[in-house]
Design a protein around this motif. Structure first.
Motif, PDB file in Angstrom:
ATOM      1  N   VAL A 106       0.862  -1.169   0.000  1.00  0.00           N
ATOM      2  CA  VAL A 106       0.000   0.000   0.000  1.00  0.00           C
ATOM      3  C   VAL A 106       0.905   1.227   0.000  1.00  0.00           C
ATOM      4  O   VAL A 106       1.896   1.254   0.711  1.00  0.00           O
ATOM      5  CB  VAL A 106      -0.891   0.018   1.256  1.00  0.00           C
ATOM      6  N   PRO A 110      -0.120   1.594   5.960  1.00  0.00           N
ATOM      7  CA  PRO A 110      -0.974   0.460   5.692  1.00  0.00           C
ATOM      8  C   PRO A 110      -1.810   0.084   6.909  1.00  0.00           C
ATOM      9  O   PRO A 110      -1.321   0.079   8.030  1.00  0.00           O
ATOM     10  CB  PRO A 110       0.040  -0.646   5.405  1.00  0.00           C
ATOM     11  N   CYS A 111      -3.012  -0.212   6.660  1.00  0.00           N
ATOM     12  CA  CYS A 111      -3.855  -0.798   7.701  1.00  0.00           C
ATOM     13  C   CYS A 111      -3.855   0.035   8.975  1.00  0.00           C
ATOM     14  O   CYS A 111      -4.121  -0.483  10.051  1.00  0.00           O
ATOM     15  CB  CYS A 111      -3.377  -2.196   8.069  1.00  0.00           C
ATOM     16  N   ALA A 125       1.533   1.437  12.756  1.00  0.00           N
ATOM     17  CA  ALA A 125       1.204   0.067  12.360  1.00  0.00           C
ATOM     18  C   ALA A 125       2.487  -0.546  11.835  1.00  0.00           C
ATOM     19  O   ALA A 125       3.104  -0.031  10.915  1.00  0.00           O
ATOM     20  CB  ALA A 125       0.130   0.069  11.284  1.00  0.00           C
TER      21      ALA A 125
ATOM     22  N   ALA B 105      -8.519  -4.303   9.398  1.00  0.00           N
ATOM     23  CA  ALA B 105      -9.371  -3.378   8.658  1.00  0.00           C
ATOM     24  C   ALA B 105      -9.694  -3.963   7.286  1.00  0.00           C
ATOM     25  O   ALA B 105     -10.825  -3.934   6.826  1.00  0.00           O
ATOM     26  CB  ALA B 105      -8.665  -2.036   8.503  1.00  0.00           C
ATOM     27  N   VAL B 106      -8.667  -4.499   6.689  1.00  0.00           N
ATOM     28  CA  VAL B 106      -8.883  -5.130   5.405  1.00  0.00           C
ATOM     29  C   VAL B 106      -9.526  -6.486   5.662  1.00  0.00           C
ATOM     30  O   VAL B 106      -9.137  -7.190   6.578  1.00  0.00           O
ATOM     31  CB  VAL B 106      -7.531  -5.344   4.679  1.00  0.00           C
ATOM     32  N   CYS B 111      -2.028  -6.698   3.191  1.00  0.00           N
ATOM     33  CA  CYS B 111      -0.678  -6.389   2.743  1.00  0.00           C
ATOM     34  C   CYS B 111       0.152  -7.632   2.487  1.00  0.00           C
ATOM     35  O   CYS B 111       1.378  -7.584   2.529  1.00  0.00           O
ATOM     36  CB  CYS B 111       0.060  -5.551   3.794  1.00  0.00           C
ATOM     37  N   VAL B 127       0.671  -8.070  11.618  1.00  0.00           N
ATOM     38  CA  VAL B 127       0.515  -6.637  11.836  1.00  0.00           C
ATOM     39  C   VAL B 127       0.434  -6.350  13.323  1.00  0.00           C
ATOM     40  O   VAL B 127      -0.319  -6.986  14.050  1.00  0.00           O
ATOM     41  CB  VAL B 127      -0.761  -6.098  11.153  1.00  0.00           C
ATOM     42  N   THR B 128       1.241  -5.429  13.774  1.00  0.00           N
ATOM     43  CA  THR B 128       1.191  -5.013  15.172  1.00  0.00           C
ATOM     44  C   THR B 128       0.933  -3.518  15.225  1.00  0.00           C
ATOM     45  O   THR B 128       1.675  -2.735  14.626  1.00  0.00           O
ATOM     46  CB  THR B 128       2.517  -5.320  15.888  1.00  0.00           C
ATOM     47  N   TYR B 129      -0.107  -3.144  15.919  1.00  0.00           N
ATOM     48  CA  TYR B 129      -0.406  -1.723  16.089  1.00  0.00           C
ATOM     49  C   TYR B 129       0.194  -1.268  17.407  1.00  0.00           C
ATOM     50  O   TYR B 129       0.139  -1.986  18.399  1.00  0.00           O
ATOM     51  CB  TYR B 129      -1.921  -1.504  16.134  1.00  0.00           C
ATOM     52  N   TRP B 130       0.769  -0.088  17.393  1.00  0.00           N
ATOM     53  CA  TRP B 130       1.344   0.465  18.616  1.00  0.00           C
ATOM     54  C   TRP B 130       0.587   1.723  18.996  1.00  0.00           C
ATOM     55  O   TRP B 130       0.249   2.537  18.139  1.00  0.00           O
ATOM     56  CB  TRP B 130       2.817   0.804  18.410  1.00  0.00           C
TER      57      TRP B 130
END
Lengths: 141, 141
Positions: A106, A110-111, A125, B105-106, B111, B127-130
């Motif tokens: 992307v 991303p996301c 992310a 989200a997707v 990705c 995927v890791t969100y911080w």
DNA sequence: GCGAAAGACTTGACTGATTCAAGAAAGCCC
DNA sequence: GGGCTTTCTTGAATCAGTCAAGTCTTTCGC
């Protein structure tokens, strides 16, 4: 070998310019994704008297100030790379642990919009791809 | 308390059914994202004689066989959760380390197609969100 | 059911990355 | 250059995770 860019970089984030810090920055630039031990070795190649504690401190300070980026894939020790503006991600080889850069598919972050963030305020992310590197793919055949 | 589902689960991946393994599965189900120490404590609450090495072995075996999923955000020790079919991700609080689940989200694998995979054969995108969790956001104000 | 073979568990020691603490040294502002 | 502050050195400690050897269990064929 050219430190002229690192000095103002350090000053810009209010960090004093010291030999260990310059050496660490050079080491990280020359060895992307190096772990602390490798950085220490590279630093000592030019500054033999730098302590391992100093390297930990410096890497911590540089990370906190955003000059370097710390990544730590599961099962790996901490690794460092010079923070570049782009939001690239990493591929990690499940077999040998090698890390490589990957531009995000992307174009933009991303996301980053999690559908339900559970009330968390999200600021980043991080994407990690897992797979097998070319060398290990070949070896396994 | 209902193990009836875990026993066939273990057999389905060719793992023997033992008390420690059932206890670990129960512990992981009851404490999502628990680290090894917490799992050990939870296991010993019902099976006091289980060794810490057994818990490491069991978590390793369960992870390898895909029954549980191991996550390890940077700066954290390994954490475990029951592997559920969906490909959800995690938010990690930078302040307290709390982990929460987040649906992607997707809709589908996010990705997963890296634009340039450097020759790696990629099999998973993590995927890791911080960010900051609600509790820490409030506390900081 | 019974016994052997393979797999799993217990015990106890050990490794290695990372952190803590105290004092010495160096960078920076005036 | 002087002095304050930050950074570095030295040396010890912590803690998750791993290794190794021996004992116990689960399984499965009979």
């Amino acid at each position: 070998m050219d430190d002229s860019e690192f000095e103002p970089l350090l000053r810009s984030v209010d960090l004093r310019v010291t030999r260990p810090r310059l050496a660490v920055l050079r080491a990280v630039r020359r060895h992307p994704h190096a772990d602390t031990g490798s950085v220490l070795a590279a630093v000592r190649a030019e500054e033999p008297s730098v302590s391992h504690q100093a390297v930990y401190d410096v890497l911590g300070a540089l990370t906190e100030s955003g000059l370097v980026r710390r990544i730590q894939p599961a099962g790996s020790v901490a690794r460092y790379e010079l923070r570049v503006g782009d939001n690239h991600h990493h591929v990690v080889c499940r077999s040998c642990g090698t890390v490589a850069d990957v531009d995000c598919a992307v174009g933009h972050r991303p996301c980053l919009d999690a559908s339900d963030s559970q009330g968390f305020v999200i600021d980043e992310a991080e994407v990690t791809y897992w797979g097998t590197c070319p060398a290990c793919s070949t070896a396994r055949t």
